[in-house]
Design an enzyme around this catalytic site. Structure first.
Site, PDB file in Angstrom:
ATOM      1  N   GLY A  17     -71.297  73.797 -51.894  1.00  0.00           N
ATOM      2  CA  GLY A  17     -70.303  72.754 -52.109  1.00  0.00           C
ATOM      3  C   GLY A  17     -69.769  72.214 -50.795  1.00  0.00           C
ATOM      4  CB  CYS A  18     -68.200  68.983 -49.957  1.00  0.00           C
ATOM      5  SG  CYS A  18     -67.026  68.811 -51.308  1.00  0.00           S
ATOM      6  CE1 TYR A  19     -61.770  69.606 -49.584  1.00  0.00           C
ATOM      7  CE2 TYR A  19     -62.357  69.644 -51.898  1.00  0.00           C
ATOM      8  CZ  TYR A  19     -61.643  69.085 -50.860  1.00  0.00           C
ATOM      9  OH  TYR A  19     -60.810  68.025 -51.086  1.00  0.00           O
TER      10      TYR A  19
ATOM     11  CB  THR B 190     -70.424  73.114 -46.480  1.00  0.00           C
ATOM     12  OG1 THR B 190     -71.406  73.329 -47.493  1.00  0.00           O
ATOM     13  CG2 THR B 190     -71.116  72.859 -45.152  1.00  0.00           C
ATOM     14  CB  ALA B 191     -65.629  72.188 -44.484  1.00  0.00           C
TER      15      ALA B 191
END
Lengths: 335, 335, 335, 335
Positions: free
Chosen positions: C155-157, C159-160
């Site tokens: 997921g995007c969050y 990954t960050a």
């Protein structure tokens, strides 16, 4: 591989040039220069533009006399992303070194040197060069560009405006005596990378500027060979230009006539006509080399509205310079 | 009518102060001053802020020695919207003239002068005044404000943070030894009206700054009497602060406990709790004097998240100054 | 050439996938599919995304039963840019056709099917597949990705967040019993291409959402093997995620320890550490495949702040999928 | 106190009307209505618009038959912030109750009912009312407004355009046979509060729409009694309209002639001429009731550029409605 250096690489246009040249399979980016007194000298370009981390590794070198003298041995071409006057002063030295010069400033766009005193605020330091420069509007000047050693890459607003208007003029579709009205909005990168109160975040908000006196009006009129009314605006976005152009067309003009006029772009991968009824948005061209056009005709009143959109840093500057370099060095596009 | 002058009126906070004082039925805006060397002296304030056309007609006067000397006869109170050090130098002179001083800078927020050398970069020129200043967080210091002649209006980030945290601290709902984590994002007006490359339109994009070293961390810790971790960010918008605060609460803390803690604001028209599940947005507070709060508790883990939003120029500066003026001069709100 | 189709190509992530696959020298983009009932079926993708004019020429085909049946003969791999449940339903059929499936939804990120009922609102339709999926965080799961036929792209969050936290966890630099606090702000593309009142232009303004209950919290905790407090926010920008992470480190932790932990990225061209004191901005990563990290330690208090930035549509989705495809098919990067 | 209700109060214009009426010392805001089927019925207005917390406390009531029947006893005037057709259907019922109706839609702006079938897509349900309506452009129609019971408040684009053009027309400064070119950019609130893909945050980016066919073109032409070319644009900002108008003036027109034409606004507190060389920005008028004008003449070519800026929700809707109410009920401004 054609070797290319960028002078004035710390600005927004310079950074885009560096990126495009680096990614081009047939160009080699050799050096990035800033003025000898720049606060940014010695820094990696990617420190100023972290989006270039992993793409461009070169540092910003100071362009002192020694560096300038060596350029002739180090590179084939230079791109100038500098102020108008500095470009005009530098070009003769670079040409004398045997380099091909792509000037992205307005320093060589007019054969008539009086334009510089009237609109740019300085006496041109090398007026004899002006008639040797090719005007770098890639779709329209390929022949001259291919033969020139000094290419005056077209301005951002003129590119957006002329891409829309030259096909009409060529087809006789601008009424004699009428003046097309060009209302254009540019993103703030158009003002360059510098600290001014007008460009500070909280001051920026859609507004006109340079009304009835902007230096791009004579550039458009010269290249179009037709008078226009040009009103630029600053918009609260970073990149892109949208030009809305209202044209009085001759009696009896039909949609088929307009279609035929724009068929000159049928083979262009850069200038593209949108389907009827779809209008370009700024974000459709941001970060692309494209110029998107769309138009609508009120045949009864003889009124044509054409809308043109480009990325001011790309088709309005850096990617157009690469189009010119592709033409001049007869290489594949690589955009 | 209480007569009020604004010194430092050309900045974003100064302009808001001028507007609010002008519109307040019980205050009279007497003068707007800028430093004697300002490029803006002599201009009408509304030339810099055309949104004030028709509201504020006063010009920006230079604050030279003569103007300063006359202030005592012309006005009852002054608001200082200046740099920290300039405020600290000016305040003793204004107090000596019998004026009530509302300092919106950080120049008088700490009783301990060493904070100025450690966090503000200067030796405080009048440390003896520091203990006489009331801290201008209106909801929490009314008694001291009402009696003081020098009011150090609270900082913008501290206002957003303390409005959320003080009720919890007062109720014993911050676990001993834990540090609340305050992540806050401010609009660019927080950096003032000036030309810097960092605040130029094209450079602004959400990013942290002052990490683990911002001068508002000691202000928050002093007023809260509790350690915190404060990380400010710059966001690409003009006005507003959103602070997201994560708090470790004692075992067994319930939602009813949190509700009870925040009931201290039941009578406030400025600090408002949103309904459960509705979170404040920056634009809900922009151009308002309000502080909006909302919270959610994970009772199992003992984690509480509180979100606080203010307009940095209003509750974070100008309208809070007016709250303090209302208290000091015992007048109706008029906000 | 590895043949790849994209299912769900009309969304923001799908369009980025199409662009990246098209430009990759070793992948061939074969088909773009939308659901059989989509209003966009039959349209060229570039009509929805005019920035792709001249780059991607394919139309959006309806994925009916016949198209699905033929996919096995037409392509080697498929990327799913769909809702979670639809992906979970479709994956078994695609795997049965012998295709390698890169699922960009959350439909296969958890071995434990109960997460779907608790956080995603549905019973997982193929729980037996869950343990066969590799978690597609490219820098950390290369071995599993290279051997899997079902890759659950991170997921995007997460990954960050994980890019910043996993090196610390691996090095033992997160204090036992403490919970890192992750405050993250995402651009609005993270919510997908659809018409909702919350995502309408005038409603968007920095605000938290999903507080203490977002489905990315268990994803982060599972992959990190450590509890966290995760608070997502919506910001008024189109693309990018900035995560500010506050970590309690063990007593005695030094800057050298942190440096050593992040040395795991020394050979990565994607995850990059910024020089000390330079913090990532959203626009530094927008339109790039990079993850930029920077940190600061308060050794006295044992507090570490790490900031991580990615483009949610690229490293947070499409370019990470390409990293996984590069690994799975053992091809050169081509990003 | 004049009692006023707002129908259609959940939209952007309705909320501004509620705020302005509430704050006006001589008006009493009695009720806020939404359609009987609205999802927002029963909610406090301030739940939808938290910036109104502490200012407007009223709930959104459903306007069913019973509520409608009682309106005549409860209030003196109603503001309609509804779709065109709904307003046209509702107005006769409200007038029959003895109410003064301020219609902010386009439902009563044309005496000629055929405009509705040609430009608005419906047959007008009460064409006999059309000739009784006063056109609510406050500076120009005070006499008719003061005597009417149905006031068709001017459209947003027409207000910006006509405020600039009517003084020129009145002074004979628009060349016969020429068409002023109006290029205008509106903020997204102009499209109303609703979920559409075109108004979703990620889709919004400067673009034209309604080219050579927008319904505000006939409204401008009718009120100006002169043909124009009107091209509206959507800009990526929330509120405000900037109109850039290019006019062919008669031979020999001087700057003094233009000055004289605009002297009609010398006594207006709402329409204001900026000093020569200062151009309005969108943010100069956002959240203000003002219309700011500025112009420049190229006397040699006979070209005049006038720029006009308003807040589309205020001078373009709600505050202009209040100007009309002030006129109709002969009360002090209170804006």
């Amino acid at each position: 591989m054609v070797k290319v250096a960028v002078i004035g690489a710390s600005g927004y246009t310079g950074a885009e040039l560096a990126r495009l040249i680096q990614l081009h399979p047939q160009f080699e980016l050799t050096h990035l220069y800033v003025s000898a007194g720049s606060v940014d000298k010695g820094k990696p370009l990617a420190q100023l533009y972290p989006n270039l981390i992993g793409t461009v590794d070169l540092p910003l070198l100071p362009l002192d006399e020694m560096a300038l003298a060596q350029l002739g041995n180090q590179t084939d071409a230079v791109c100038l992303a500098l102020d108008h006057l500095i470009s005009a002063e530098l070009a003769p030295k670079l040409l004398a070194l045997g380099l091909v010069v792509f000037d992205l400033s307005g320093g060589h766009r007019f054969a008539d040197a009086s334009v510089y005193s009237n609109f740019y605020g300085f006496e041109h330091p090398a007026p004899e060069l002006l008639t040797t420069a090719a005007y770098g509007l890639a779709e329209w000047q390929a022949e001259r560009i291919s033969a020139a050693n000094l290419i005056a890459v077209a301005g951002c607003y003129p590119t957006a405006s002329l891409s829309a208007l030259k096909p009409l003029k060529q087809a006789g579709l601008i009424s004699d005596g009428s003046r097309p009205v060009i209302n254009a909005v540019s993103g703030v990168t158009g003002a360059g990378r510098k600290a001014t109160i007008n460009n500070s975040f909280c001051q920026v908000s859609l507004t006109p500027y340079g009304v009835l006196g902007h230096r791009h009006q004579p550039e458009i009129e010269l290249q179009l060979d037709h008078e226009v009314v040009f009103t630029p605006h600053l918009g609260a976005f970073k990149r892109g230009i949208l030009a809305t152009i209202t044209v009085q067309v001759p009696n009896g003009t039909t949609a088929a006539d307009i279609d035929a006029a724009y068929s000159c772009y049928n083979d262009s991968s850069v200038v593209q006509l949108l389907p009827t009824g779809q209008w370009p948005k700024i974000d459709d061209v941001a970060n692309t080399p494209n110029c998107l056009l769309s138009w609508k005709l009120d045949a009864e009143r003889g009124v044509l509205v054409v809308v043109s959109a480009i990325d001011n840093l790309l088709k309005g500057a850096a990617s157009q310079a690469l189009q010119c370099m592709n033409i001049r060095f007869a290489v594949e596009s690589g955009l």
